[in-house]
Design a protein around this motif. Structure first.
Motif: not given
Lengths: 183, 148
Positions: A67, A70-71, A74, A86-90, A96, B86-87, B89-91
């Protein structure tokens, strides 16, 4: 003949060529031999359980490492494109928040023990790849160790069965001798 | 206590945990076991372990295939142009086409992985069948290589 080669401190269960000869070490008493063999078997099984636990731990870490890769991958792919991601963070469970990502050349890696260090994307990539490789290598070694341990367990189990069978056979012989004498 | 009765209990315990499939029966029949036989038995044990690992992996890969299929079906139904992908933990917000592309790549990888696993499983099963022939040929009913 089985070598007495050791692996990670696991002793080899030596193969028994001939049961009566093997039993001489136990004063030809099968039940003493069986008890000793059972003890050995238990030790092997405990070692196997420990190793299986370690393997599971490691296996569960590998997806996390992927993971991270992957990040960072990216980020690297988007670098220089000037594109805002744009990202959604928890932020908390089920909640989020949106964040915008501009070109970035660094990421912070959590090293453990409350330490975080900033790396350039390339360095981070290198470090994470290296970690993943190390994890895969030790996983492969563990699998080999487990196979080795399995062999020792099987050998011991077979030896136990052979000693037991020899004993039963011996008793039968004695019994038929007694019957012959009494008749 | 019958001599060795603890042994049969030991065997059933091991089999319940499906770890040990090789069982020389404590039936009092004396058969000579050579080092070569022992190596064959050990190999059979290894292969059997490998077989179960492969079964687990195949199951996981199949589940993944199903998830990917579900995702692409949902994608067809979705009418938004921007998806969340999803990458880690984030989207990440991503255009629909890119998500489609990624899904296709993942699906392909997944299919290849599954094929590889099936091939491996076949080869393991083949080797196990060969060993069964050899070992049953020598030990007849004194050995049990089946799982309960």
């Amino acid at each position: 003949m089985a070598s007495s080669f050791q692996r990670r401190g696991i002793p080899v269960a030596s193969f028994v060529e001939d049961v009566p000869t093997f039993l001489q070490q136990y004063n030809s008493d099968p039940s003493t031999a069986l008890t000793a063999l059972q003890e050995k078997l238990q030790q092997y099984k405990i070692a196997e359980m420990k190793l299986l636990g370690q393997k599971r731990d490691l296996q569960s870490k590998i997806p996390d490492m992927k993971k991270c890769l992957q990040i960072v991958g990216t980020l690297l792919a988007k670098r220089g494109s000037g594109e805002v991601m744009k990202m959604d963070f928890e932020v908390a469970e089920g909640i989020y928040s949106q964040a915008q990502f501009e070109d970035t050349n660094s990421v912070c890696l959590w090293l453990g023990a409350n330490v975080m260090l900033e790396y350039t994307c390339e360095e981070a990539m290198e470090l994470l790849t290296k970690n993943l490789d190390t994890a895969n290598t030790s996983l492969a070694a563990m699998v080999e160790d487990l196979y080795f341990l399995r062999d020792q367990i099987t050998t011991t189990e077979v030896t136990i069965a052979r000693v037991f069978n020899w004993d039963v056979h011996q008793r039968r012989k004695q019994r038929s001798l007694k019957v012959d004498e009494s008749s | 206590m019958r001599p060795g009765s603890f042994f049969s209990a030991e065997v059933s315990e091991a089999r319940r945990r499906r770890e040990s499939v090789v069982e020389i029966l404590g039936d009092g029949v004396e058969t000579e076991v050579t080092w070569e036989d022992q190596q064959n038995i050990n190999l059979f044990g290894r292969l059997n372990n490998k077989f179960h690992e492969l079964e687990d992996e195949i199951k996981a890969t199949k589940d993944m295939a199903e998830n990917l299929e579900d995702a692409s079906n949902e994608l067809i139904l979705a009418d938004e142009e921007e998806m969340r992908y999803q990458v880690g933990e984030v989207f990440r917000h991503m255009p629909k086409e890119e998500v489609e592309e990624r899904l296709e790549t993942l699906k392909e990888e997944n299919t290849q992985e599954l094929e590889k696993l099936y091939k491996e499983k076949d080869s393991v099963l083949g080797k196990m069948a060969d060993l069964k022939k050899i070992l049953y040929g020598k030990f007849n009913d004194s050995i049990n290589l089946e799982e309960a």
